[in-house]
Design a protein around this motif. Structure first.
Motif, PDB file in Angstrom:
ATOM      1  N   GLN A 235      -1.933   8.091  -3.807  1.00 18.18           N
ATOM      2  CA  GLN A 235      -0.871   6.932  -3.114  1.00 18.18           C
ATOM      3  C   GLN A 235      -0.753   7.275  -1.518  1.00 18.18           C
ATOM      4  OE1 GLN A 235       1.833   5.675  -4.848  1.00 18.18           O
ATOM      5  NE2 GLN A 235       2.948   5.521  -2.289  1.00 18.18           N
ATOM      6  N   ARG A 238      -2.862   4.153  -1.347  1.00 16.23           N
ATOM      7  CA  ARG A 238      -2.756   2.967  -1.948  1.00 16.23           C
ATOM      8  C   ARG A 238      -1.697   2.811  -0.213  1.00 16.23           C
ATOM      9  NH1 ARG A 238       1.436   2.762  -6.933  1.00 16.23           N
ATOM     10  NH2 ARG A 238       0.130   3.271  -8.887  1.00 16.23           N
ATOM     11  N   ARG A 239      -1.397   3.974   0.071  1.00 15.93           N
ATOM     12  CA  ARG A 239      -0.555   4.075   1.792  1.00 15.93           C
ATOM     13  C   ARG A 239      -2.281   3.189   3.002  1.00 15.93           C
ATOM     14  NH1 ARG A 239       4.778   4.636   2.325  1.00 15.93           N
ATOM     15  NH2 ARG A 239       5.217   4.432  -0.015  1.00 15.93           N
ATOM     16  N   HIS A 260       8.410   8.195  10.585  1.00 10.55           N
ATOM     17  CA  HIS A 260       8.962   8.064   9.841  1.00 10.55           C
ATOM     18  C   HIS A 260      10.736   9.300   9.803  1.00 10.55           C
ATOM     19  CE1 HIS A 260      10.449   7.220   5.679  1.00 10.55           C
ATOM     20  NE2 HIS A 260      10.997   8.795   5.659  1.00 10.55           N
ATOM     21  N   LEU A 307       6.130   9.248   1.176  1.00  5.53           N
ATOM     22  CA  LEU A 307       5.220   8.578   0.689  1.00  5.53           C
ATOM     23  C   LEU A 307       5.590   7.781  -0.331  1.00  5.53           C
ATOM     24  CD1 LEU A 307       2.210  11.366   0.272  1.00  5.53           C
ATOM     25  CD2 LEU A 307       2.084   9.835   1.597  1.00  5.53           C
ATOM     26  N   ASP A 309       8.245   4.987  -2.198  1.00  3.24           N
ATOM     27  CA  ASP A 309       9.363   4.401  -2.438  1.00  3.24           C
ATOM     28  C   ASP A 309      10.244   4.379  -2.822  1.00  3.24           C
ATOM     29  OD1 ASP A 309       8.579   2.780   0.384  1.00  3.24           O
ATOM     30  OD2 ASP A 309       7.577   1.475  -0.485  1.00  3.24           O
TER      31      ASP A 309
END
Length: 495
Positions: A235, A238-239, A260, A307, A309
């Protein structure tokens, strides 16, 4: 009365256990229904131990409890999983480890069991009872008594899933983690006012609660640390938090994590996370650097919520990780993280792209891509001819002399913006000429923009003009104020 092995069914009333009720809560109701005067005596009657029933998070001596109650509440392992916070910890353990630790609680080695779960280092997450007064009101109204909900005791729970309010800490008198007595939550008698928590923090607390409840209540693959580490790394890729070599950009991830949770940090037990805002990144470094340890579920839920959603995205990545692990093992997962390198090789070798084309396509810099290919040593690639001494240099100097913006020069001359910067640094006379010509071009452009805005909107105040697209005013105000004052003095009166 002898407490060695009483016949509980003939001598006492054993109440039915409620939905989502903890084992400690059931023992408390047993104590009250049977007019118990001494909590220790009640614990002895149920467990054969004076303190076992008073461990409100995970009672122990459960094998003895099962025998004395004729497994009235079910087998010891089911009780551990379904009626104590052990059930959440178990989701993150390999089956053999879970069973080994469960055996410690079902017998008499409570201290070692807690140590192996990491509870002795869990700070504020130990030794507290959480409750929702609105739930207690509903319980009293519907059943005539209250009880402790297990879903409220999970270390990841901060809000009530039924009422959406923040959970309140119940003052529990304890001695070394053991409750001094049997207590139940008290109903408020009236609607409870929600604890004042800023909306941004409340959003995070509710999300963490939902993650914990989802993991606790969902059957599926065990979320062992080795599997979760790959999920996190996949992940992170992906970020955009994974470097070209497959390593995690830990400092960037740490900064994003802190940003965050910025609003929620005052409501979290940050002692458990280590020095997370320090240079080493606290527990994040231990997770991503594969150091041996057992992480508390709270840490994993924090990272999952940061991480991913939502749980659907996590389950999708988890399925991908498990598939690759099953087919190719950890080497396959590592190759997946480094597929940027494989894609770079394909673009350069098979398609003949230059590094300036291929590197951005795989999400890395030209310099990083060049270092990788040079290290391999056997990759042939087209190298750009040198600029100096070629027709490209003549075009570059001509465009610079005309004051053309560097982005436009890079496109027209086919050179990097970084090269233009370095070239100007080595040619100060040309740099001065470019800056003068470029400023003249910018000045003329912004003067025309402002004049057009004034002509198209006669009578409009300057405050309003400044909000129009491409009005030119702010640039002129910062760089050409004399022109504004001398050439167009009327605009100052229109502000």
């Amino acid at each position: 009365m002898a407490w060695s092995r009483p016949d509980l069914f003939s001598e006492f009333h054993l109440p039915s256990i409620q939905r989502d009720e903890t084992l400690y809560s059931w023992c408390t109701r047993f104590h009250r229904l049977n007019l118990g005067h001494s909590p220790r005596e009640t614990s002895l009657a149920l467990f054969g131990h004076p303190q076992a029933a008073l461990r409100h998070d995970i009672p122990f001596f459960l094998a003895e409890f099962g025998q004395r109650t004729n497994e009235f509440l079910g087998p010891p392992l089911d009780i551990l999983r379904q009626r104590t916070v052990f059930g959440l910890h178990a989701k993150f353990l390999p089956l053999e480890e879970e069973l080994a630790i469960a055996a410690l609680f079902t017998k008499d080695d409570n201290s070692l069991g807690r140590s192996q779960l990491g509870l002795k280092k869990a700070g504020k997450l130990n030794g507290q009872l959480m409750h929702c007064p609105d739930c207690a009101d509903s319980q009293r109204h519907e059943e005539g008594h209250t009880w402790w909900r297990l879903s409220h005791q999970l270390p990841t729970s901060f809000t009530c899933d039924a009422h959406g309010t923040t959970l309140q800490k119940f003052p529990l008198q304890q001695l070394r983690g053991v409750a001094a007595s049997f207590v139940l939550p008290k109903p408020s008698g009236q609607p409870t006012e929600t604890k004042r928590v800023p909306p941004a923090a409340m959003h995070h607390l509710a999300a963490l609660t939902a993650w914990g409840l989802h993991i606790f209540s969902t059957d599926g693959p065990r979320l062992t640390e080795s599997i979760l580490r790959w999920c996190y790394r996949f992940q992170a890729k992906r970020r955009g938090l994974v470097a070209f070599d497959g390593s995690v950009r830990l400092q960037t991830l740490r900064d994003g994590f802190m940003a965050h949770y910025h609003d929620a940090l005052p409501y979290l037990d940050t002692d458990l996370l280590g020095n997370i805002d320090g240079v080493n990144g606290g527990f994040l470094a231990y997770v991503f650097r594969k150091l041996p340890s057992r992480r508390h579920p709270f840490k994993h839920v924090l990272l999952l919520n940061f991480l991913f959603d939502g749980t659907d995205e996590f389950r999708s990545v988890l399925a991908e990780v498990l598939q690759i692990l099953d087919a190719a093992g950890e080497l396959g997962c590592e190759q997946h993280l480094r597929n940027m390198q494989a894609e770079l090789l394909r673009l350069v070798q098979a398609q003949g792209q230059s590094l300036s084309q291929a590197a951005p396509a795989v999400g890395t810099s030209v310099s990083s891509a060049a270092k990788f290919l040079d290290k391999k040593g056997d990759v042939k690639r087209d190298r750009r001819p040198h600029v100096v001494g070629t027709e490209k240099e003549a075009l570059l100097r001509s465009l610079l002399a005309d004051g053309v913006p560097r982005t436009e020069i890079a496109a027209k001359a086919g050179v990097r913006r970084g090269f233009i910067k370095d070239y100007l640094a080595g040619h100060p006379d040309l740099r001065e000429a470019w800056e003068s010509a470029h400023r003249a071009k910018e000045t003329e452009k912004h003067r025309l923009q402002l004049q057009a805005a004034l002509d198209n909107h006669p009578g409009l105040p300057i405050k309003a003009i400044r909000h129009l697209p491409q009005n030119g005013f702010q640039w002129l105000y910062n760089n050409d104020r004399e022109w504004l004052q001398e050439v167009l003095p009327a605009i100052w009166k229109r502000q």
